[in-house]
Enzyme design. Sequence first.
Site, PDB file in Angstrom:
ATOM      1  N   GLU A   1       0.815  -1.218   0.000  1.00  0.00           N
ATOM      2  CA  GLU A   1       0.000   0.000   0.000  1.00  0.00           C
ATOM      3  C   GLU A   1       0.849   1.269   0.000  1.00  0.00           C
ATOM      4  O   GLU A   1       0.374   2.350   0.348  1.00  0.00           O
ATOM      5  CB  GLU A   1      -0.934  -0.014   1.209  1.00  0.00           C
ATOM      6  CG  GLU A   1      -1.871  -1.222   1.215  1.00  0.00           C
ATOM      7  CD  GLU A   1      -2.533  -1.427   2.562  1.00  0.00           C
ATOM      8  OE1 GLU A   1      -3.529  -0.724   2.827  1.00  0.00           O
ATOM      9  OE2 GLU A   1      -2.057  -2.264   3.347  1.00  0.00           O
TER      10      GLU A   1
ATOM     11  N   SER B   1      -6.482  -2.482   2.644  1.00  0.00           N
ATOM     12  CA  SER B   1      -6.895  -2.044   1.314  1.00  0.00           C
ATOM     13  C   SER B   1      -7.378  -3.197   0.439  1.00  0.00           C
ATOM     14  O   SER B   1      -7.412  -3.088  -0.779  1.00  0.00           O
ATOM     15  CB  SER B   1      -5.766  -1.288   0.590  1.00  0.00           C
ATOM     16  OG  SER B   1      -5.482  -0.084   1.254  1.00  0.00           O
TER      17      SER B   1
ATOM     18  N   TYR C   1      -9.834   2.823  -4.588  1.00  0.00           N
ATOM     19  CA  TYR C   1      -8.874   3.831  -5.024  1.00  0.00           C
ATOM     20  C   TYR C   1      -9.007   4.273  -6.473  1.00  0.00           C
ATOM     21  O   TYR C   1      -8.383   5.265  -6.849  1.00  0.00           O
ATOM     22  CB  TYR C   1      -7.455   3.325  -4.750  1.00  0.00           C
ATOM     23  CG  TYR C   1      -7.222   3.072  -3.285  1.00  0.00           C
ATOM     24  CD1 TYR C   1      -7.288   4.115  -2.362  1.00  0.00           C
ATOM     25  CD2 TYR C   1      -6.978   1.799  -2.802  1.00  0.00           C
ATOM     26  CE1 TYR C   1      -7.105   3.896  -1.012  1.00  0.00           C
ATOM     27  CE2 TYR C   1      -6.780   1.563  -1.451  1.00  0.00           C
ATOM     28  CZ  TYR C   1      -6.846   2.616  -0.568  1.00  0.00           C
ATOM     29  OH  TYR C   1      -6.663   2.384   0.776  1.00  0.00           O
TER      30      TYR C   1
ATOM     31  N   ARG D   1     -11.287   3.431  12.321  1.00  0.00           N
ATOM     32  CA  ARG D   1     -12.431   3.270  11.425  1.00  0.00           C
ATOM     33  C   ARG D   1     -12.829   1.805  11.393  1.00  0.00           C
ATOM     34  O   ARG D   1     -11.993   0.943  11.087  1.00  0.00           O
ATOM     35  CB  ARG D   1     -12.090   3.738  10.009  1.00  0.00           C
ATOM     36  CG  ARG D   1     -13.326   3.993   9.129  1.00  0.00           C
ATOM     37  CD  ARG D   1     -12.998   4.077   7.662  1.00  0.00           C
ATOM     38  NE  ARG D   1     -12.739   2.752   7.110  1.00  0.00           N
ATOM     39  CZ  ARG D   1     -11.680   2.445   6.379  1.00  0.00           C
ATOM     40  NH1 ARG D   1     -10.747   3.341   6.118  1.00  0.00           N
ATOM     41  NH2 ARG D   1     -11.530   1.211   5.911  1.00  0.00           N
TER      42      ARG D   1
ATOM     43  N   ASP E   1     -15.245  -1.255   9.896  1.00  0.00           N
ATOM     44  CA  ASP E   1     -16.007  -1.632   8.704  1.00  0.00           C
ATOM     45  C   ASP E   1     -17.014  -2.723   9.056  1.00  0.00           C
ATOM     46  O   ASP E   1     -16.679  -3.688   9.750  1.00  0.00           O
ATOM     47  CB  ASP E   1     -15.054  -2.133   7.617  1.00  0.00           C
ATOM     48  CG  ASP E   1     -14.068  -1.073   7.169  1.00  0.00           C
ATOM     49  OD1 ASP E   1     -14.395   0.128   7.283  1.00  0.00           O
ATOM     50  OD2 ASP E   1     -12.968  -1.428   6.702  1.00  0.00           O
TER      51      ASP E   1
ATOM     52  N   GLU F   1     -13.608  -5.501  10.374  1.00  0.00           N
ATOM     53  CA  GLU F   1     -12.270  -5.184  10.850  1.00  0.00           C
ATOM     54  C   GLU F   1     -12.216  -3.734  11.282  1.00  0.00           C
ATOM     55  O   GLU F   1     -13.116  -2.941  10.998  1.00  0.00           O
ATOM     56  CB  GLU F   1     -11.219  -5.472   9.785  1.00  0.00           C
ATOM     57  CG  GLU F   1     -11.349  -4.634   8.524  1.00  0.00           C
ATOM     58  CD  GLU F   1     -10.305  -5.022   7.486  1.00  0.00           C
ATOM     59  OE1 GLU F   1     -10.031  -6.224   7.328  1.00  0.00           O
ATOM     60  OE2 GLU F   1      -9.768  -4.109   6.834  1.00  0.00           O
TER      61      GLU F   1
ATOM     62  N   ASN G   1      -9.555  -0.321  11.364  1.00  0.00           N
ATOM     63  CA  ASN G   1      -8.351   0.291  10.805  1.00  0.00           C
ATOM     64  C   ASN G   1      -7.832   1.362  11.756  1.00  0.00           C
ATOM     65  O   ASN G   1      -8.580   2.256  12.153  1.00  0.00           O
ATOM     66  CB  ASN G   1      -8.673   0.940   9.454  1.00  0.00           C
ATOM     67  CG  ASN G   1      -9.203  -0.055   8.447  1.00  0.00           C
ATOM     68  OD1 ASN G   1      -8.442  -0.681   7.736  1.00  0.00           O
ATOM     69  ND2 ASN G   1     -10.526  -0.203   8.388  1.00  0.00           N
TER      70      ASN G   1
ATOM     71  N   GLY H   1      -7.360   5.747   5.682  1.00  0.00           N
ATOM     72  CA  GLY H   1      -6.931   6.568   4.556  1.00  0.00           C
ATOM     73  C   GLY H   1      -7.164   8.046   4.827  1.00  0.00           C
ATOM     74  O   GLY H   1      -8.183   8.439   5.408  1.00  0.00           O
TER      75      GLY H   1
END
Length: 301
Positions: free
Chosen positions: A13, A141, A208, A247, A249, A261, A263, A267
């Site tokens: 990443e 990602s 992305y 964050r 999900d 999961e 994060n 991002g």
Amino acid sequence: MRVLLIAGGWSDERAVSLSGARGIADALGALGHETVWFDPAGRLTELADAARDADFAFLNLHGAPGEDGLIQAMLDRVGCPYQGSGPAGSFLALHKAAAKALFENAGLRTPAWEFLTAPPPLEWEPAVGYPLYVKPNLGGSSVGMGRAEDRARLEATMTVAFRHGHEVLVEEALSGEEVTVSVLGGEALPPILIRPKRCDFFDYASKYEQGGAEELCPAPIPDELTAETGRMALEAHRVLGLEGYSRSDFLVVDGVPYLLEVNTLPGMTPTSLLPQSAAAAGMDFPALVARLIELGMQDRG
């Protein structure tokens, strides 16, 4: 302040990390800070000296190093404050199997899963059944992630996943809508509903590439679901021992959210999910960067 902006690294990443860092550098400049760029790739041994000369380190790394807690541990040793979680929480969140085990222990719903530390024999069949997702256990990602409908496809997706590490997570493929909830300073921000346009899950291209997904913020979901995903995001943040921001999900199946999961270094391009949620809460991108610095100084200043 003199801010050491740490981005790049050597994970899959890397490009995403460097892309997001450019917007962060602009925000730091707008806030009146001096920015010093630092890429750990090829310079890891210089980090301690660079951090000693800085007032603060802003991390924008994805995968390892960064989300695994390595850089945070080094910064701790030289007393340089930074935003977000420390080494232990960072590693627990990155290690999908460890995180899911802690989620289940805390009573947080998460899809059924199995943890593989080596490619299984050809006669092996997953207990979770088909369809399922195969993910590298470390990383983000959706790099190396794939979906399998049968044993032949499973073998192919596991081969790809094991190329990205020695550990793989096999996870029940539930069908539903994807929602993400950011936590900032102990509060849940407005959720985002994600609708991938190019495949049936939020893969690397969906995240992305321009037009890869429709991202609706605030999410047009019932108030009860907003409250439940917010509660679960805050509890996951607590269970993993995280700090500052994160964050989470989710996959929502028939109105019921399942935690996928968490994060710890979300991002940070101006159009990434966390900045979108912050904007919906009335916080522009420079204000978000300023808040993250404020939280980091409170935790480690």
